[in-house]
Design a protein around this motif. Structure first.
Motif, PDB file in Angstrom:
ATOM      1  N   LEU A 151       0.826  -1.207   0.000  1.00 24.26           N
ATOM      2  CA  LEU A 151       0.000   0.000   0.000  1.00 24.26           C
ATOM      3  C   LEU A 151       0.861   1.259   0.000  1.00 24.26           C
ATOM      4  O   LEU A 151       0.492   2.267  -0.626  1.00 24.26           O
ATOM      5  CB  LEU A 151      -0.936  -0.011   1.208  1.00 24.26           C
ATOM      6  N   GLY A 152       2.013   1.201   0.644  1.00 21.99           N
ATOM      7  CA  GLY A 152       2.880   2.366   0.704  1.00 21.99           C
ATOM      8  C   GLY A 152       3.493   2.740  -0.628  1.00 21.99           C
ATOM      9  O   GLY A 152       4.039   3.837  -0.772  1.00 21.99           O
ATOM     10  N   ALA A 153       3.413   1.820  -1.614  1.00 16.05           N
ATOM     11  CA  ALA A 153       3.965   2.104  -2.942  1.00 16.05           C
ATOM     12  C   ALA A 153       2.944   1.851  -4.040  1.00 16.05           C
ATOM     13  O   ALA A 153       3.303   1.739  -5.208  1.00 16.05           O
ATOM     14  CB  ALA A 153       5.205   1.236  -3.174  1.00 16.05           C
ATOM     15  N   ALA A 154       1.676   1.785  -3.678  1.00 16.60           N
ATOM     16  CA  ALA A 154       0.637   1.428  -4.647  1.00 16.60           C
ATOM     17  C   ALA A 154       0.449   2.525  -5.693  1.00 16.60           C
ATOM     18  O   ALA A 154       0.504   3.712  -5.388  1.00 16.60           O
ATOM     19  CB  ALA A 154      -0.684   1.181  -3.923  1.00 16.60           C
ATOM     20  N   ASP A 155       0.230   2.096  -6.924  1.00 13.76           N
ATOM     21  CA  ASP A 155      -0.114   3.012  -8.009  1.00 13.76           C
ATOM     22  C   ASP A 155      -1.490   3.605  -7.703  1.00 13.76           C
ATOM     23  O   ASP A 155      -2.487   2.886  -7.609  1.00 13.76           O
ATOM     24  CB  ASP A 155      -0.145   2.225  -9.320  1.00 13.76           C
ATOM     25  N   LEU A 156      -1.551   4.925  -7.556  1.00 12.99           N
ATOM     26  CA  LEU A 156      -2.801   5.549  -7.125  1.00 12.99           C
ATOM     27  C   LEU A 156      -3.891   5.456  -8.183  1.00 12.99           C
ATOM     28  O   LEU A 156      -5.080   5.392  -7.840  1.00 12.99           O
ATOM     29  CB  LEU A 156      -2.557   7.010  -6.730  1.00 12.99           C
ATOM     30  N   ASN A 157      -3.525   5.425  -9.450  1.00 10.66           N
ATOM     31  CA  ASN A 157      -4.542   5.257 -10.486  1.00 10.66           C
ATOM     32  C   ASN A 157      -5.168   3.866 -10.396  1.00 10.66           C
ATOM     33  O   ASN A 157      -6.384   3.702 -10.579  1.00 10.66           O
ATOM     34  CB  ASN A 157      -3.940   5.485 -11.874  1.00 10.66           C
ATOM     35  N   GLU A 158      -4.334   2.859 -10.121  1.00 12.84           N
ATOM     36  CA  GLU A 158      -4.863   1.515  -9.922  1.00 12.84           C
ATOM     37  C   GLU A 158      -5.737   1.455  -8.677  1.00 12.84           C
ATOM     38  O   GLU A 158      -6.789   0.794  -8.658  1.00 12.84           O
ATOM     39  CB  GLU A 158      -3.716   0.503  -9.806  1.00 12.84           C
ATOM     40  N   LEU A 159      -5.328   2.152  -7.633  1.00 11.82           N
ATOM     41  CA  LEU A 159      -6.113   2.182  -6.395  1.00 11.82           C
ATOM     42  C   LEU A 159      -7.480   2.824  -6.633  1.00 11.82           C
ATOM     43  O   LEU A 159      -8.501   2.345  -6.130  1.00 11.82           O
ATOM     44  CB  LEU A 159      -5.339   2.942  -5.311  1.00 11.82           C
ATOM     45  N   ARG A 160      -7.489   3.888  -7.419  1.00  9.38           N
ATOM     46  CA  ARG A 160      -8.771   4.517  -7.764  1.00  9.38           C
ATOM     47  C   ARG A 160      -9.668   3.544  -8.528  1.00  9.38           C
ATOM     48  O   ARG A 160     -10.877   3.483  -8.301  1.00  9.38           O
ATOM     49  CB  ARG A 160      -8.536   5.782  -8.599  1.00  9.38           C
ATOM     50  N   ARG A 161      -9.063   2.773  -9.422  1.00  7.12           N
ATOM     51  CA  ARG A 161      -9.836   1.787 -10.187  1.00  7.12           C
ATOM     52  C   ARG A 161     -10.428   0.727  -9.262  1.00  7.12           C
ATOM     53  O   ARG A 161     -11.581   0.329  -9.418  1.00  7.12           O
ATOM     54  CB  ARG A 161      -8.928   1.140 -11.240  1.00  7.12           C
TER      55      ARG A 161
END
Length: 239
Positions: free
Chosen positions: A102-112
């Motif tokens: 989570l500390g390095a998660a791609d934020l666009n993927e997280l939004r998806r």
């Protein structure tokens, strides 16, 4: 529409071309439920519909649950069938494979992840509340043990499912005439579960069809709204 057709219970299942969604569709078809099913892959969805069509009326609509126009098409299909007794928000997005901390998660993927796993189920529920309420129906949101257990790498998916759990509880409080369930089906042998463990052998996980009797028991017993594990409703094994 014949009177017999209008009296047949109707379910809408998202993500129904494979895995748990398809297994639930088969379980309901065996009971004579009419079905509206969706998935992103048109070919796989057609295959699923063809396999179901011999037992019941099935309306397959390929599309993405995050797309408002697709959701409107699903609502139109339900209205055409005349009722909605069960909405199963099963379509989910895991995020990248292999899973990211989570500390390095791609934020666009997280939004998806949040768009598919939280926003879309709420949006579809909003659109179908009149039909569900008219039938005193059931809202079934598919959850995960990752919603309550802090597994490394599962921060995006797990937190999204935790949000869906809480949204389910609020919807239950706001709509007391409905039965609203967030259900953890347990680890299953699905493409999503395989993506979470790339390269690993997950053949020890049970097939999705094995938990269908538990879901049917949940629907039959209709306990109070809440979060459950499918294992709580598994039929007793007799020797």
């Amino acid at each position: 529409m014949t009177p017999e057709a209008s009296n047949r219970p109707v379910a809408l299942i998202t993500g129904a071309s494979a895995g748990l969604g398809l297994a639930l569709a088969h379980g309901l078809a065996d009971r004579g439920w009419a079905l509206v099913i969706d998935a992103r892959g048109a070919d796989a969805l057609k295959d699923a519909a063809d396999a179901l069509a011999g037992r019941t009326d099935v309306v397959p609509l390929a599309g993405d649950v995050t797309d408002a126009e697709h959701r409107a098409d699903l609502v139109d299909a339900v209205i055409e069938l005349g009722r909605l007794d069960l909405l199963v928000n099963n379509a989910s997005y895991l995020g990248p494979s292999p899973l990211q901390p989570l500390g390095a998660a791609d934020l666009n993927e997280l939004r998806r992840v949040y768009e598919v796993d939280v926003i879309a189920p709420i949006a579809l529920t909003q659109a179908l509340l009149p039909e569900l309420t008219a039938a005193s129906g059931v809202l079934l949101n598919i959850s995960s043990d990752a919603a309550v257990e802090p597994y490394e790498g599962w921060g995006g998916y797990g937190s999204a499912k935790a949000a869906l759990d809480h949204a389910s509880a609020v919807l239950a409080a706001e709509n007391p005439s409905l039965a609203v369930y967030a259900v953890d089906p347990g680890d299953l042998r699905t493409a999503m579960h395989q993506a979470a463990f790339p390269g690993e052998d997950i053949s020890d996980r049970p097939e999705p069809a094995t938990v269908v009797p538990a879901f049917l028991q949940l629907l039959d017993s209709r306990p109070k709204s809440g979060r459950y594990r499918a294992a709580e409703f598994a039929p007793a094994v007799t020797s």
